[in-house]
Design a protein around this motif. Structure first.
Motif, mmCIF file in Angstrom:
data_model
loop_
_atom_site.group_PDB
_atom_site.id
_atom_site.type_symbol
_atom_site.label_atom_id
_atom_site.label_comp_id
_atom_site.label_asym_id
_atom_site.label_seq_id
_atom_site.Cartn_x
_atom_site.Cartn_y
_atom_site.Cartn_z
ATOM 1 N N ASN A 1 70.468 -33.321 34.168
ATOM 2 C CA ASN A 1 70.312 -31.895 34.463
ATOM 3 C C ASN A 1 70.424 -31.692 35.973
ATOM 4 O O ASN A 1 69.441 -31.373 36.636
ATOM 5 C CB ASN A 1 68.970 -31.377 33.939
ATOM 6 C CG ASN A 1 68.782 -29.896 34.209
ATOM 7 O OD1 ASN A 1 69.706 -29.186 34.608
ATOM 8 N ND2 ASN A 1 67.570 -29.419 34.014
ATOM 9 N N MET A 2 71.629 -31.869 36.506
ATOM 10 C CA MET A 2 71.823 -31.739 37.950
ATOM 11 C C MET A 2 71.494 -30.337 38.432
ATOM 12 O O MET A 2 70.942 -30.164 39.516
ATOM 13 C CB MET A 2 73.253 -32.104 38.349
ATOM 14 C CG MET A 2 73.522 -33.587 38.409
ATOM 15 S SD MET A 2 72.378 -34.523 39.445
ATOM 16 C CE MET A 2 72.586 -33.772 41.020
ATOM 17 N N GLN A 3 71.820 -29.322 37.642
ATOM 18 C CA GLN A 3 71.525 -27.956 38.049
ATOM 19 C C GLN A 3 70.022 -27.782 38.251
ATOM 20 O O GLN A 3 69.580 -27.270 39.279
ATOM 21 C CB GLN A 3 72.039 -26.958 36.993
ATOM 22 C CG GLN A 3 71.824 -25.512 37.370
ATOM 23 C CD GLN A 3 72.633 -25.117 38.592
ATOM 24 O OE1 GLN A 3 73.769 -25.544 38.758
ATOM 25 N NE2 GLN A 3 72.055 -24.311 39.444
ATOM 26 N N GLY A 4 69.228 -28.227 37.296
ATOM 27 C CA GLY A 4 67.777 -28.119 37.411
ATOM 28 C C GLY A 4 67.238 -28.940 38.564
ATOM 29 O O GLY A 4 66.331 -28.510 39.284
ATOM 30 N N LEU B 1 77.449 -32.637 44.894
ATOM 31 C CA LEU B 1 76.321 -32.206 44.059
ATOM 32 C C LEU B 1 75.567 -31.035 44.665
ATOM 33 O O LEU B 1 74.945 -30.257 43.946
ATOM 34 C CB LEU B 1 75.368 -33.374 43.821
ATOM 35 C CG LEU B 1 75.950 -34.586 43.088
ATOM 36 C CD1 LEU B 1 74.917 -35.690 42.981
ATOM 37 C CD2 LEU B 1 76.490 -34.198 41.728
ATOM 38 N N GLY B 2 75.630 -30.881 45.984
ATOM 39 C CA GLY B 2 74.989 -29.753 46.640
ATOM 40 C C GLY B 2 75.549 -28.415 46.187
ATOM 41 O O GLY B 2 74.898 -27.375 46.316
ATOM 42 N N ALA B 3 76.765 -28.435 45.609
ATOM 43 C CA ALA B 3 77.359 -27.195 45.114
ATOM 44 C C ALA B 3 76.623 -26.648 43.894
ATOM 45 O O ALA B 3 76.858 -25.512 43.494
ATOM 46 C CB ALA B 3 78.839 -27.399 44.791
ATOM 47 N N TYR B 4 75.708 -27.428 43.337
ATOM 48 C CA TYR B 4 74.871 -26.886 42.267
ATOM 49 C C TYR B 4 73.922 -25.818 42.803
ATOM 50 O O TYR B 4 73.301 -25.090 42.032
ATOM 51 C CB TYR B 4 74.112 -27.992 41.540
ATOM 52 C CG TYR B 4 74.989 -28.728 40.558
ATOM 53 C CD1 TYR B 4 75.233 -28.196 39.301
ATOM 54 C CD2 TYR B 4 75.587 -29.926 40.896
ATOM 55 C CE1 TYR B 4 76.062 -28.854 38.396
ATOM 56 C CE2 TYR B 4 76.404 -30.592 40.003
ATOM 57 C CZ TYR B 4 76.638 -30.046 38.756
ATOM 58 O OH TYR B 4 77.458 -30.695 37.862
ATOM 59 N N ALA B 5 73.839 -25.682 44.123
ATOM 60 C CA ALA B 5 73.079 -24.592 44.739
ATOM 61 C C ALA B 5 73.917 -23.316 44.818
ATOM 62 O O ALA B 5 73.405 -22.260 45.182
ATOM 63 C CB ALA B 5 72.608 -24.996 46.137
ATOM 64 N N LEU B 6 75.174 -23.407 44.466
ATOM 65 C CA LEU B 6 76.078 -22.260 44.555
ATOM 66 C C LEU B 6 75.593 -21.059 43.748
ATOM 67 O O LEU B 6 75.612 -19.937 44.271
ATOM 68 C CB LEU B 6 77.475 -22.693 44.104
ATOM 69 C CG LEU B 6 78.653 -22.031 44.797
ATOM 70 C CD1 LEU B 6 79.887 -22.903 44.698
ATOM 71 C CD2 LEU B 6 78.933 -20.658 44.300
#
Length: 159
Positions: A32-35, A60-65
């Protein structure tokens, strides 16, 4: 790719904060990379003296997008994971002129065709992999390409 833009921001007088979670990415986080990124982001924002005005993130930091797409924050997304619909959909909804996304044609996670239309400025680097290194080219070609990318990042952030 993060060091030079950060140095440019510091030299321009910005107070730069960094979130580094690489040591914390375990199998549960990968499920759950987003979480995981949202939790790290909430912790980081709780420690900041004010909400961020600029964001630079890689991979992976783009999950903060999704979080920053809702705010009027100027951002750069290096090699975002566009194969994840959460990231691609968020990039499709960004405010005009605020977001720059950069990826390479040799990176399987760089799939701008999955975004549809976007107000982000997309920069595609021919033959670059997920590290934005030009495959099958001399090292100097990659270094020169990355310098050109860094110039675009700094211009976007400081304009």
């Amino acid at each position: 790719m993060l060091y030079w833009p950060i140095l440019a921001l510091v030299e321009a007088g910005w107070d730069v904060w960094s979130v580094d979670w690489h040591a914390d990415v375990d199998d549960a986080a990968r499920q759950n990379m987003q979480g995981f990124v949202e939790s790290a982001l909430a912790t980081a924002e709780g420690a900041l003296p004010a909400p961020p005005k600029l964001v630079v993130a890689k991979s992976l930091g783009a999950y903060a997008l999704p979080h920053f797409a809702q705010q009027d924050v100027r951002a750069v997304w290096l090699t975002p994971i566009l194969t994840d619909p959460v990231v691609a959909d968020a990039l499709a909804r960004v405010n005009p002129g605020r977001h720059l996304a950069i990826g390479g044609t040799a990176d399987p996670s760089w799939r701008p065709d999955l975004i549809g239309t976007t107000s982000a400025r997309l920069v595609e680097v021919e033959a670059a992999n997920h590290s934005l290194v030009l495959k099958s080219k001399p090292w100097r070609d990659s270094a020169e390409s990355q310098l050109a990318i860094i110039d675009q990042i700094v211009t976007h952030l400081l304009s």
